[in-house]
Motif scaffolding. Structure first.
Motif, PDB file in Angstrom:
ATOM      1  N   ILE A   8      28.051   3.062   6.937  1.00 49.89           N
ATOM      2  CA  ILE A   8      27.746   2.393   5.664  1.00 49.89           C
ATOM      3  C   ILE A   8      28.874   1.442   5.275  1.00 49.89           C
ATOM      4  O   ILE A   8      28.632   0.279   4.922  1.00 49.89           O
ATOM      5  CB  ILE A   8      27.509   3.434   4.552  1.00 49.89           C
ATOM      6  CG1 ILE A   8      26.202   4.193   4.805  1.00 49.89           C
ATOM      7  CG2 ILE A   8      27.476   2.761   3.173  1.00 49.89           C
ATOM      8  CD1 ILE A   8      25.981   5.370   3.865  1.00 49.89           C
ATOM      9  N   THR A  11      29.209  -1.634   7.555  1.00 54.88           N
ATOM     10  CA  THR A  11      28.080  -2.547   7.353  1.00 54.88           C
ATOM     11  C   THR A  11      28.322  -3.481   6.188  1.00 54.88           C
ATOM     12  O   THR A  11      28.163  -4.703   6.298  1.00 54.88           O
ATOM     13  CB  THR A  11      26.794  -1.748   7.103  1.00 54.88           C
ATOM     14  OG1 THR A  11      26.486  -0.981   8.277  1.00 54.88           O
ATOM     15  CG2 THR A  11      25.621  -2.668   6.782  1.00 54.88           C
ATOM     16  N   TRP A  12      28.734  -2.924   5.080  1.00 50.37           N
ATOM     17  CA  TRP A  12      28.881  -3.746   3.882  1.00 50.37           C
ATOM     18  C   TRP A  12      30.180  -4.538   3.861  1.00 50.37           C
ATOM     19  O   TRP A  12      30.223  -5.650   3.322  1.00 50.37           O
ATOM     20  CB  TRP A  12      28.720  -2.882   2.632  1.00 50.37           C
ATOM     21  CG  TRP A  12      27.285  -2.439   2.532  1.00 50.37           C
ATOM     22  CD1 TRP A  12      26.778  -1.203   2.767  1.00 50.37           C
ATOM     23  CD2 TRP A  12      26.173  -3.289   2.274  1.00 50.37           C
ATOM     24  NE1 TRP A  12      25.408  -1.210   2.663  1.00 50.37           N
ATOM     25  CE2 TRP A  12      25.001  -2.496   2.357  1.00 50.37           C
ATOM     26  CE3 TRP A  12      26.024  -4.640   1.987  1.00 50.37           C
ATOM     27  CZ2 TRP A  12      23.729  -2.993   2.153  1.00 50.37           C
ATOM     28  CZ3 TRP A  12      24.753  -5.149   1.772  1.00 50.37           C
ATOM     29  CH2 TRP A  12      23.627  -4.342   1.861  1.00 50.37           C
ATOM     30  N   TYR A 639      24.313  10.087  -2.773  1.00 46.21           N
ATOM     31  CA  TYR A 639      23.604   9.308  -1.753  1.00 46.21           C
ATOM     32  C   TYR A 639      22.340  10.038  -1.296  1.00 46.21           C
ATOM     33  O   TYR A 639      21.242   9.462  -1.236  1.00 46.21           O
ATOM     34  CB  TYR A 639      24.525   9.048  -0.569  1.00 46.21           C
ATOM     35  CG  TYR A 639      23.842   8.333   0.577  1.00 46.21           C
ATOM     36  CD1 TYR A 639      23.505   6.988   0.489  1.00 46.21           C
ATOM     37  CD2 TYR A 639      23.529   9.009   1.763  1.00 46.21           C
ATOM     38  CE1 TYR A 639      22.873   6.325   1.534  1.00 46.21           C
ATOM     39  CE2 TYR A 639      22.916   8.365   2.808  1.00 46.21           C
ATOM     40  CZ  TYR A 639      22.586   7.030   2.695  1.00 46.21           C
ATOM     41  OH  TYR A 639      21.957   6.386   3.738  1.00 46.21           O
ATOM     42  N   HIS A 727      30.481   0.617  -1.518  1.00 46.13           N
ATOM     43  CA  HIS A 727      29.754   0.680  -0.242  1.00 46.13           C
ATOM     44  C   HIS A 727      28.467   1.488  -0.375  1.00 46.13           C
ATOM     45  O   HIS A 727      27.389   1.032  -0.001  1.00 46.13           O
ATOM     46  CB  HIS A 727      30.640   1.298   0.840  1.00 46.13           C
ATOM     47  CG  HIS A 727      31.968   0.634   1.017  1.00 46.13           C
ATOM     48  ND1 HIS A 727      33.072   1.015   0.281  1.00 46.13           N
ATOM     49  CD2 HIS A 727      32.361  -0.375   1.838  1.00 46.13           C
ATOM     50  CE1 HIS A 727      34.107   0.265   0.662  1.00 46.13           C
ATOM     51  NE2 HIS A 727      33.708  -0.583   1.591  1.00 46.13           N
ATOM     52  N   TYR A 730      25.927  -0.255  -2.696  1.00 46.66           N
ATOM     53  CA  TYR A 730      25.237  -1.357  -2.023  1.00 46.66           C
ATOM     54  C   TYR A 730      24.175  -0.815  -1.067  1.00 46.66           C
ATOM     55  O   TYR A 730      23.076  -1.366  -0.948  1.00 46.66           O
ATOM     56  CB  TYR A 730      26.234  -2.238  -1.260  1.00 46.66           C
ATOM     57  CG  TYR A 730      26.592  -3.511  -1.980  1.00 46.66           C
ATOM     58  CD1 TYR A 730      25.965  -4.712  -1.680  1.00 46.66           C
ATOM     59  CD2 TYR A 730      27.570  -3.519  -2.977  1.00 46.66           C
ATOM     60  CE1 TYR A 730      26.300  -5.886  -2.344  1.00 46.66           C
ATOM     61  CE2 TYR A 730      27.920  -4.681  -3.646  1.00 46.66           C
ATOM     62  CZ  TYR A 730      27.273  -5.864  -3.327  1.00 46.66           C
ATOM     63  OH  TYR A 730      27.597  -7.017  -3.983  1.00 46.66           O
ATOM     64  N   GLU A 731      24.504   0.272  -0.379  1.00 44.98           N
ATOM     65  CA  GLU A 731      23.549   0.861   0.559  1.00 44.98           C
ATOM     66  C   GLU A 731      22.313   1.362  -0.181  1.00 44.98           C
ATOM     67  O   GLU A 731      21.172   1.092   0.225  1.00 44.98           O
ATOM     68  CB  GLU A 731      24.219   2.013   1.311  1.00 44.98           C
ATOM     69  CG  GLU A 731      23.350   2.680   2.361  1.00 44.98           C
ATOM     70  CD  GLU A 731      23.160   1.845   3.619  1.00 44.98           C
ATOM     71  OE1 GLU A 731      22.365   2.256   4.488  1.00 44.98           O
ATOM     72  OE2 GLU A 731      23.807   0.775   3.738  1.00 44.98           O
ATOM     73  N   SER A 734      20.395  -1.657  -1.599  1.00 48.27           N
ATOM     74  CA  SER A 734      19.685  -2.385  -0.541  1.00 48.27           C
ATOM     75  C   SER A 734      18.447  -1.624  -0.076  1.00 48.27           C
ATOM     76  O   SER A 734      17.382  -2.204   0.139  1.00 48.27           O
ATOM     77  CB  SER A 734      20.633  -2.616   0.641  1.00 48.27           C
ATOM     78  OG  SER A 734      19.960  -3.219   1.721  1.00 48.27           O
ATOM     79  N   ASN A 735      18.582  -0.308   0.056  1.00 47.54           N
ATOM     80  CA  ASN A 735      17.466   0.511   0.539  1.00 47.54           C
ATOM     81  C   ASN A 735      16.294   0.533  -0.428  1.00 47.54           C
ATOM     82  O   ASN A 735      15.126   0.547   0.001  1.00 47.54           O
ATOM     83  CB  ASN A 735      17.943   1.951   0.777  1.00 47.54           C
ATOM     84  CG  ASN A 735      18.831   2.068   1.990  1.00 47.54           C
ATOM     85  OD1 ASN A 735      18.850   1.188   2.853  1.00 47.54           O
ATOM     86  ND2 ASN A 735      19.591   3.164   2.068  1.00 47.54           N
TER      87      ASN A 735
END
Length: 816
Positions: A8, A11-12, A639, A727, A730-731, A734-735
């Motif tokens: 994660i 990626t960001w 999360y 992070h 954002y994950e 985005s999802n």
């Protein structure tokens, strides 16, 4: 849904880098925020103090980007200085190579922590382009008369082999290496910061409310403005003769003219010119000279601890009583304040009293309490009534000060004077790794400024750095040049500048953009848009170093026409230290925590969450391994429970009145967290309370299963937590939301409208239970419910009275 922080976070971080996500806009019509942390020295590794500092600034920068501000959040490196040179000596390395390798490593650490710094405005103060602009400013300051050269007794660090400014001597020791300083007579360049004493002091009031009161007080005390009486003490004929008629008098300053009749001796600093003359002309015994030399080698702080002195066997005439009073050398008298000479009034000054008692000097009281006896066993320092004071007898001692000063002025014996503790800032350093001072010494022309078209004057790459002496002074070719004025052979100045010069204007350099980066230090248009710094974050240890110098430079640059404002930092946050086992983290104590290790084990978001949750930012933070583990578990839970969210492009619309009690409660907690977030980011900066509110909201969400409530909650919570744990937020965003929720969130007041309330139930005034009732329930309905809830306390009792206190309680009065 497993929380794999390594995937994660990479990626960001790659996404932000690829998209230049943190570069400020050139659109100067947008509302702006300039968020700045004090930049680091590139030691090669971040410590947890850095992580705390930059996590605070990053949270604010990310929040204001969400609020559609044009945000400048830069970083640079305070890269000149002795640590690099000392490391080069220790490791036989080139200081520039050592410095820039460390910068590369720290840049990677910034990325790994997800800090949203501008890449395009990053610089190191050892960059030759930065030196070029700085040397130009120095030339302008010299030509304006704000810089000068003078020989004098300076603070010398034997370990670092360089001069220190007064502000860089902490408790008598070098601010960087803790070596006790000594005094050394040598040439030095100075900035005339003393010319700005009044303005630096007066404009502190403009910072009230934006700066911590403690910092303002520290600067006020350091500037040290005091009003009083200055006058000359004249030598008697025998003393003048002993001094070969070289001196008629010396001047003293006092803030207590009301004690003038109580002067029984006077004292000079060990460095005073009269003392120096007596030593040089063999007017003192070897024993006395040795004692004076020992005083000179003692730091200013240590001199104040154990008072010592020697008699010079000369005397001066008291200006009013005309009696002779002895002259001493005393270690507590400093050349840094006033004239280096004091009148001593032991009856009314504790320091003077202790000295007089030690050396059996006369003590004469001239102020007595309004009621009570005259003190004889200690100094009387309070306001009282004058006596033994000639025509001023009977006056209030405080009120008499103006009259006594007027008498001295009318009699041409002295004048009202203002003194300051703040002295001019010595900026010469006898080391290699610093910005060269752009001056040339010419036998014909004297001291000459280098031509600006020849800047920068860069350091030679082949200097031999041994730790002994100044490498630039010993270099075989670098210092030899032509005079810019007459073209004859000349030599360059080999002193380099104090590194605090670089940090005194770096915040202005960040205001330059790619369009003018190489051509000018900054443009007036960009400066007027970005400055002042909206929020500055750093340690309180810089209160009378960097912060005072930066204020001085801002005022100088204003007077030079570079800018049109007075103060650089609108708001200041001084974060507390990070401790472990109750002590400040340090390698020598073996109690450091490596941020890289925390990131490797738990991830950057965990490091950021812990550092912002463990304590309010202005307080000290105690490292706690268990709390770090707890921060990781919370992020993992946050999360993983996002699986309850339904994908959407806008926040769900919910009819609040149709929800269950648990669903309503969950929404209340989510919106309470939002309200708290707005307050924390804009005003209080107590991130720990915001994080606690989000934890409460997540707990409340777990008590219900409404997918719309979950989706609305995560739309809000991942938005307000993104500045703290970017992070994972954002994950999640985005999802489920296509990043559409990372924007301002609206508080819905309807959520806080309650349709029920809790009332206490008392029997004969003693609380027994409570009931939940509708907010529009009648008194009859409330009493019925209260009786049911309290039925066991009403058995076999006769109800005498039933009282409903609106929105508070029900009281049932019984007997039997």
């Amino acid at each position: 849904m497993d929380y794999n922080f390594k995937i994660i976070e990479k990626t960001w971080q790659d996404f932000w880098a690829k998209n230049d996500s943190f570069e400020p806009s050139e659109d100067f019509t947008k509302k702006k925020k300039y968020i700045l942390s004090m930049f680091p020295f590139p030691s090669g590794r971040l410590h947890m103090g850095h992580v705390r500092n930059y996590s605070i600034s990053d949270a604010l920068a990310r929040y204001y980007r969400q609020q559609n501000f044009n945000v400048l959040h830069p970083i640079g490196f305070d890269s000149f200085g002795m640590p690099a040179e000392n490391a080069a000596i220790k490791n036989n390395a080139d200081p520039k190579e050592w410095t820039y390798n460390n910068i590369d490593y720290m840049r990677g650490e910034f990325k790994a922590l997800g800090f949203s710094f501008s890449k395009n405005r990053e610089f190191a103060t050892s960059d030759e382009l930065y030196t070029k602009f700085e040397q130009g400013f120095i030339i302008d300051m010299y030509e304006k008369g704000l810089m000068y050269s003078q020989k004098g007794l300076l603070n010398w660090c034997p370990n670092d082999q360089t001069v220190l400014a007064n502000e860089q001597v902490i408790d008598g020791c070098c601010w960087r290496c803790d070596t006790p300083i000594v005094k050394k007579d040598m040439n030095q360049y100075y900035f005339k910061i003393s010319e700005y004493s009044d303005e630096l002091l007066d404009s502190l009031k403009n910072l009230e409310g934006g700066w911590p009161k403690q910092v303002l007080t520290m600067q006020e005390n350091w500037i040290g403005k005091s009003n009083g009486l200055a006058f000359d003490l004249f030598f008697g004929s025998a003393s003048k003769e002993k001094l070969n008629n070289t001196f008629d008098s010396f001047d003293v300053f006092t803030t207590r003219p009301d004690t003038i009749y109580g002067v029984t001796y006077t004292a000079l600093a060990p460095e005073h010119k009269i003392v120096t003359y007596m030593i040089e002309n063999s007017l003192l015994s070897d024993e006395v000279v040795a004692k004076i030399d020992a005083m000179k080698k003692t730091s200013s702080i240590d001199r104040q601890k154990e008072k010592s002195g020697v008699a010079l066997n000369i005397s001066v005439i008291h200006p009013l009583t005309k009696k002779e009073i002895p002259v001493w050398v005393a270690n507590f008298v400093l050349m840094d304040y006033g004239s280096g000479a004091v009148m001593a009034v032991p009856a009314h000054d504790e320091r003077d009293f202790d000295f007089a008692k030690k050396y059996n000097l006369n003590i004469k009281s001239v102020i007595k309490p309004f009621a009570g006896d005259v003190k004889v066993d200690s100094a009387f320092t309070e306001v009282g009534e004058l006596f033994n004071s000639g025509s001023f007898d009977g006056q209030n001692s405080q009120e008499s000060q103006k009259e006594i000063i007027k008498y001295f002025e009318d009699s041409k014996m002295g004048q009202k004077t203002t003194n300051y503790k703040l002295k001019d800032w010595g900026v010469s350093r006898q080391r290699y790794w610093g910005a060269p001072i752009p001056f040339v010494h010419c036998d014909s022309c004297g001291l000459v400024m280098e031509k600006k078209e020849n800047l920068p004057i860069a350091l030679p790459k082949d200097a031999e750095i041994t730790g002994e002496g100044n490498p630039l002074e010993r270099h075989p070719t670098w210092k030899y040049c032509k005079c810019p004025k007459c073209s004859k052979d000349a030599t360059r100045e080999t002193d380099t500048m104090d590194t605090f010069v670089e940090s005194s204007w770096y915040f202005l350099r960040f205001c330059a953009s790619e369009s003018n980066w190489k051509d000018e230090a900054f443009s007036k248009e960009q400066i007027s848009y970005w400055m002042g710094v909206d929020q500055y974050i750093g340690g309180i240890e810089h209160a009378i170093l960097h912060l005072l110098y930066a204020r001085f430079f801002t005022k100088v640059f204003r007077d030079l026409g570079y800018l049109d404002f007075d103060e650089p930092f609108d708001n200041l946050l001084t974060q507390g230290m990070v401790l472990k086992d109750g002590a400040k983290m340090s390698k020598s104590k073996g109690n450091t925590v490596d941020p890289d290790a925390i990131i490797e084990k738990y991830g950057a978001d965990t490091a950021r969450l812990f550092i912002l949750f463990a304590a309010p930012p202005t307080q000290e933070l105690e490292w706690n391994d268990n709390a770090v583990e707890g921060a990781y578990r919370f992020i993992k839970r946050f999360y993983e429970r996002s699986v309850n969210v339904v994908k959407c492009n806008t926040i769900p619309k919910i009819e609040h009145s149709t929800l269950s009690k648990e669903e309503k409660f969950a929404r209340v907690k989510v919106y309470e967290a939002l309200v708290r977030a707005n307050d924390v980011y804009n005003e209080r900066h107590t991130f720990n309370t915001l994080i606690a509110g989000v934890m409460e909201a997540l707990n409340a969400l777990n008590l219900q299963q409404n997918s719309d409530v979950w989706s609305e909650a995560y739309w809000i919570l991942s938005s307000i937590m993104e500045p703290i744990i970017p992070h994972v937020c954002y994950e999640i965003s985005s999802n489920y939301f296509g990043l559409a929720n990372l924007k301002p969130q609206v508080v819905l007041d309807e959520v806080f409208v309650c349709d029920s309330m809790m009332l206490g139930v008392s029997i004969n005034g003693k609380r027994r239970t409570e009931i939940e009732v509708s907010t529009d329930a009648s008194n009859e309905e409330i009493i019925t419910l209260a009786k049911e809830a309290a039925s066991k306390w009403l058995e076999d009792k006769a109800i005498v009275k039933e009282i409903v206190v609106p929105k508070k309680l029900v009281n049932i009065v019984v007997k039997g």
